[in-house]
Design an enzyme around this catalytic site. Structure first.
Site, PDB file in Angstrom:
ATOM      1  N   HIS A 106     -21.103 -38.058 -12.251  1.00 13.68           N
ATOM      2  CA  HIS A 106     -21.599 -37.379 -13.447  1.00 13.68           C
ATOM      3  C   HIS A 106     -20.395 -36.749 -14.146  1.00 13.68           C
ATOM      4  O   HIS A 106     -19.856 -35.736 -13.693  1.00 13.68           O
ATOM      5  CB  HIS A 106     -22.634 -36.316 -13.068  1.00 13.68           C
ATOM      6  CG  HIS A 106     -23.904 -36.902 -12.537  1.00 13.68           C
ATOM      7  ND1 HIS A 106     -24.997 -37.153 -13.327  1.00 13.68           N
ATOM      8  CD2 HIS A 106     -24.236 -37.336 -11.294  1.00 13.68           C
ATOM      9  CE1 HIS A 106     -25.961 -37.695 -12.600  1.00 13.68           C
ATOM     10  NE2 HIS A 106     -25.522 -37.808 -11.359  1.00 13.68           N
ATOM     11  N   ARG A 107     -19.962 -37.347 -15.235  1.00 11.12           N
ATOM     12  CA  ARG A 107     -18.720 -36.928 -15.891  1.00 11.12           C
ATOM     13  C   ARG A 107     -18.975 -36.071 -17.134  1.00 11.12           C
ATOM     14  O   ARG A 107     -18.449 -34.979 -17.264  1.00 11.12           O
ATOM     15  CB  ARG A 107     -17.889 -38.160 -16.274  1.00 11.12           C
ATOM     16  CG  ARG A 107     -17.467 -39.020 -15.095  1.00 11.12           C
ATOM     17  CD  ARG A 107     -16.740 -38.238 -14.020  1.00 11.12           C
ATOM     18  NE  ARG A 107     -15.629 -37.456 -14.519  1.00 11.12           N
ATOM     19  CZ  ARG A 107     -14.982 -36.539 -13.802  1.00 11.12           C
ATOM     20  NH1 ARG A 107     -15.362 -36.284 -12.565  1.00 11.12           N
ATOM     21  NH2 ARG A 107     -13.962 -35.877 -14.320  1.00 11.12           N
ATOM     22  N   SER A 116      -9.160 -30.301  -1.153  1.00  7.00           N
ATOM     23  CA  SER A 116      -8.320 -31.483  -0.974  1.00  7.00           C
ATOM     24  C   SER A 116      -8.041 -31.723   0.502  1.00  7.00           C
ATOM     25  O   SER A 116      -7.526 -30.856   1.201  1.00  7.00           O
ATOM     26  CB  SER A 116      -6.990 -31.310  -1.721  1.00  7.00           C
ATOM     27  OG  SER A 116      -6.087 -32.346  -1.380  1.00  7.00           O
ATOM     28  N   HIS A 204     -29.836 -33.981 -17.395  1.00  2.72           N
ATOM     29  CA  HIS A 204     -29.633 -35.398 -17.079  1.00  2.72           C
ATOM     30  C   HIS A 204     -29.487 -35.591 -15.572  1.00  2.72           C
ATOM     31  O   HIS A 204     -30.064 -36.522 -14.996  1.00  2.72           O
ATOM     32  CB  HIS A 204     -28.385 -35.921 -17.795  1.00  2.72           C
ATOM     33  CG  HIS A 204     -28.052 -37.339 -17.466  1.00  2.72           C
ATOM     34  ND1 HIS A 204     -28.802 -38.399 -17.913  1.00  2.72           N
ATOM     35  CD2 HIS A 204     -27.056 -37.879 -16.713  1.00  2.72           C
ATOM     36  CE1 HIS A 204     -28.293 -39.534 -17.465  1.00  2.72           C
ATOM     37  NE2 HIS A 204     -27.233 -39.251 -16.731  1.00  2.72           N
ATOM     38  N   ARG A 209     -31.237 -37.590 -10.489  1.00  4.31           N
ATOM     39  CA  ARG A 209     -31.000 -37.378  -9.063  1.00  4.31           C
ATOM     40  C   ARG A 209     -32.073 -36.569  -8.339  1.00  4.31           C
ATOM     41  O   ARG A 209     -32.166 -36.614  -7.115  1.00  4.31           O
ATOM     42  CB  ARG A 209     -29.662 -36.651  -8.878  1.00  4.31           C
ATOM     43  CG  ARG A 209     -28.468 -37.363  -9.480  1.00  4.31           C
ATOM     44  CD  ARG A 209     -28.078 -38.577  -8.692  1.00  4.31           C
ATOM     45  NE  ARG A 209     -26.826 -39.154  -9.163  1.00  4.31           N
ATOM     46  CZ  ARG A 209     -26.184 -40.146  -8.549  1.00  4.31           C
ATOM     47  NH1 ARG A 209     -26.675 -40.663  -7.446  1.00  4.31           N
ATOM     48  NH2 ARG A 209     -25.059 -40.632  -9.032  1.00  4.31           N
TER      49      ARG A 209
END
Length: 255
Positions: A106-107, A116, A204, A209
């Protein structure tokens, strides 16, 4: 014994609306905003943005709709750009790397900052158990054994590569050994991620989802996000609801 992670979602920031500043703008333009019904700061921000597009302020220029009805009309008309002004920031922990591989697809309207594995030593990592595994004692026992072996192999890899790798720069040596060793870790490894998203993007996300039958973890995260955003802006998400999803979780479905 491996460590099992627990899902947690905390909201670091909520939408805010400086109503005094906006009223200064209205006064400067000899306008008045006749509020109808009851709304939250987030909802008023969305309404203000929508009304600004048409300068529809004052009894003679406003429809009889209250705030909730106004926002519902905006959504029904497909004018959801005004919802992009509402942003939430979530601190999500106790989720798997498998989950975040899906989440970061989802960008538009989302921003991410994730733990990380190149710089963080995962020797004490926790793991997320898929509900299907958790509910099967025999499978769960085998799963724990496999996870434990993977973690042991990861630790061994760190030591072996550190002793053999030839890097002059200590930072790059650490990056190299953790980059190589993380290839051993399973997708069930727990991760932490900060996510910022606007209301349009969250709508969205929930639509795409929130009711996936075969992804319990995604549904569980959707449920917790839904609880947070509907507390701040119920009208923005009035066309979504919780529904029994089975398998220890609800669904978030669009009405």
């Amino acid at each position: 014994m491996i460590k099992i992670a627990n899902l947690s979602i905390k909201c670091l920031s909520h939408p805010s609306f400086n109503e005094d500043v906006f009223h200064d703008f209205l006064n400067e333009n000899s306008l008045s905003w006749v509020k109808k019904g009851v709304g939250t700061n987030a909802e008023y921000l969305a309404e203000a943005a929508g009304r600004l597009c048409y300068m529809s302020f004052g009894e003679d220029r406003q429809s009889p709709r209250d705030t909730g009805q106004y926002i519902s009309n905006i959504i029904n008309q497909g004018h959801e750009s005004v919802l992009e002004h509402l942003n939430w920031t979530f601190l999500i922990t106790g989720v798997s790397r498998a989950f975040t591989h899906q989440l970061v697809r989802h960008r538009a309207g989302f921003a991410y900052s994730q733990l990380s594995q190149q710089y963080h030593d995962e020797s004490e990592a926790e793991f997320v158990v898929p509900v299907e595994v958790k509910n099967d004692p025999i499978l769960y026992k085998a799963w724990c054994k496999h996870i434990g072996e993977s973690l042991s192999f990861y630790k061994k890899s760190l030591i072996t590569i550190e002793n053999s790798a030839q890097y002059k720069n200590k930072k790059e040596k650490m990056r190299a050994l953790r980059t190589a060793s993380r290839s051993i870790l399973p997708n069930a490894t727990e991760t932490k991620i900060i996510v910022t998203a606007n209301a349009r993007a969250i709508r969205h996300f929930l639509n795409m989802r929130g009711s996936i039958e075969g992804d319990y973890e995604m549904r569980k995260v959707s449920e917790k996000i839904y609880d947070i955003v509907t507390s701040d802006a119920p009208s923005i998400f009035q066309d979504f609801k919780k529904s029994d999803g089975g398998t220890e979780s609800v669904k978030i479905i669009k009405i």
